[in-house]
Every structure is written in structure tokens, then in C-alpha cells.
Design an enzyme around this catalytic site. Sequence first.
Site, PDB file in Angstrom:
ATOM      1  N   ASP A 280      40.744  39.992  39.922  1.00  0.00           N
ATOM      2  CA  ASP A 280      40.798  38.881  38.975  1.00  0.00           C
ATOM      3  C   ASP A 280      42.233  38.382  38.816  1.00  0.00           C
ATOM      4  O   ASP A 280      43.182  39.149  38.967  1.00  0.00           O
ATOM      5  CB  ASP A 280      40.224  39.357  37.630  1.00  0.00           C
ATOM      6  CG  ASP A 280      39.845  38.190  36.739  1.00  0.00           C
ATOM      7  OD1 ASP A 280      39.824  37.035  37.215  1.00  0.00           O
ATOM      8  OD2 ASP A 280      39.573  38.437  35.549  1.00  0.00           O
TER       9      ASP A 280
ATOM     10  N   HIS B 255      44.023  32.084  45.537  1.00  0.00           N
ATOM     11  CA  HIS B 255      43.038  32.816  46.349  1.00  0.00           C
ATOM     12  C   HIS B 255      43.656  33.204  47.696  1.00  0.00           C
ATOM     13  O   HIS B 255      43.386  34.274  48.222  1.00  0.00           O
ATOM     14  CB  HIS B 255      41.778  31.975  46.557  1.00  0.00           C
ATOM     15  CG  HIS B 255      41.055  31.681  45.263  1.00  0.00           C
ATOM     16  ND1 HIS B 255      40.794  32.650  44.338  1.00  0.00           N
ATOM     17  CD2 HIS B 255      40.533  30.525  44.758  1.00  0.00           C
ATOM     18  CE1 HIS B 255      40.155  32.110  43.306  1.00  0.00           C
ATOM     19  NE2 HIS B 255      39.991  30.824  43.536  1.00  0.00           N
TER      20      HIS B 255
ATOM     21  N   LEU C  82      37.321  53.804  57.253  1.00  0.00           N
ATOM     22  CA  LEU C  82      37.002  53.171  55.966  1.00  0.00           C
ATOM     23  C   LEU C  82      35.853  52.161  56.108  1.00  0.00           C
ATOM     24  O   LEU C  82      35.783  51.438  57.096  1.00  0.00           O
ATOM     25  CB  LEU C  82      38.269  52.446  55.481  1.00  0.00           C
ATOM     26  CG  LEU C  82      38.166  51.570  54.238  1.00  0.00           C
ATOM     27  CD1 LEU C  82      37.973  52.422  52.992  1.00  0.00           C
ATOM     28  CD2 LEU C  82      39.422  50.723  54.073  1.00  0.00           C
TER      29      LEU C  82
END
Length: 239
Positions: A19, A36, A130
Site C-alpha cells: 500500500d 505503481h 521461491l
Amino acid sequence: MAAYDPEKEIPRHIAIIMDGNGRWAKARDLPRREGHRAGADSVEAALETCGEIGVEYLTLYAFSSENWKRPEAEVTALMGLLAHFLKEKTPTLMKNNIRLQVIGQVERLPASNRRALQKTITTTAGNDGLTLVVALSYGSREEILGATRKLMQAAIDGEIKPEELTAERFSDSLDTAGMPDPDLLIRTSGEYRVSNFLLWQISYAEIYITKDYWPDFGRDQLLEAVADYQGRQRRFGGI
Ligand code: FPP
């Protein structure tokens, strides 16, 4: 402040509510899309750091079901960033043995994004380092409703009796089937909310909230969150 200790327990699964991209941009008089874009660099840093310290799953809340309400230009910019990320970073995912998975109502995404996602998912399917889980058009209530509908249908079809429903079976009906629950939930930008993210799965997660905006959340900040986690006593309701 305790330092991250590679000898201590590392969270198997870290989930992040990324956020503050908009506020980061506003503070610099930049358009939101620049926030962004900077946020995508933090995605890369989080991926590298999680890979380096041995985290098994990293789930990122990239686009919520509610985010469709944002101005069309912003939605388009986010979808463009996702496409760019997939195109540019698939070789990096391969090099670092990272597997991509997605959760959410992916069918709502533009066809070009769906194709790009499928391509990277297929290309990286055999990697066993991962696992990067990207939540796209994701909402936990929608996910829980979808699972409930599937299970109700299974009951109607006589495949399961109501009394046979267990927490494990329910978990296996969610988009996150087969993944361990998050051990650590991080939210950036100082908001104390869960925002419809992994409501079932975070039942016992440790929560870490930092005031940093997501674009400012790099390697050091992630290691600080892990260090904080390593100082917690997890009791899972016991003593
Ligand atoms: C929240 O900030 C962030 C988002 C809704 C988008 C997250 C997307 C990225 C970091 C980029 C692309 C992701 C990938 C996986 C390549 P906000 O816009 O709500 O910020 P604000 O609350 O300050 O307005």
C-alpha cells in the site's frame, strides 16, 4: 531493534499488502502510475530478498476485486505494469528458480494479461525455489464464497456430507489450495486494515505494519520485518 538472524526461524510464507504507491507519488508531485512503477521495483527487491533468505512463498496483493472501481487510466496502467513485469522478468524468475502462481478472479483480466500470465506460469512451473503468488482481481470474501459454492455442489452431488467438511478440505477448496498459510502478513503505509486479503488463511499470521510507503520498502525494510517476526512468540492459541 533486533537484527534479522539467518539462524532463527524464517517465515515459510510472507504475504504483503503493498500500500501507499499513490501517496508516494503525490508526495513527489508525480502521477499515481509513477508510484505503481516505483512499486514494481520494490516487488523485485522483495523477490530477491525472499529468495536469498529462504522464504518458500511470497504472496503479493497486486490488484483487489475492489480496485476495478479505480479510474480506467489507472487500471490500464496497472495491467500494463503487470504485462511489462511478466515480459521483462520471466528470465529472472527462471534464473532464480522462482515459480509463479496466481490467485483471484483472473478471468476478469484483459485477455492479453491472462495469456502472459499463463505463459509465465507454464514456463516457471518446474522451478522449486521461491513461489511467487500474485493476487489479481482478488477478494477473500469472493474466494470463500466460491469455495463454499463448490462444496455445496459437492454435497448436492453426494460427494461429501456436511459433517465430513473439515478445515483442511475447506482450505483445499480455496485458490490457495496446497500452499501453507502465511506466517507473516506485512502491510505498508501505516494502515491498520486487512482489506479483504486472505481472511481465512491469515488466522494465525503475525501482523507487521510499517509507515513506509510500498515504493520505499526495500531489502532492509523486509529484513527488519523478518527480524520483528523472529522476536515474536507464536502460540497458536496455546500457552
Ligand atoms: C496500493 O497503493 C498498490 C496497488 C493497488 C497496486 C500494487 C501494484 C504494484 C506494486 C505494481 C505491479 C505489481 C506486480 C506484481 C508487477 P495505492 O495505489 O492504494 O496507494 P495509496 O493508498 O497511497 O493511494
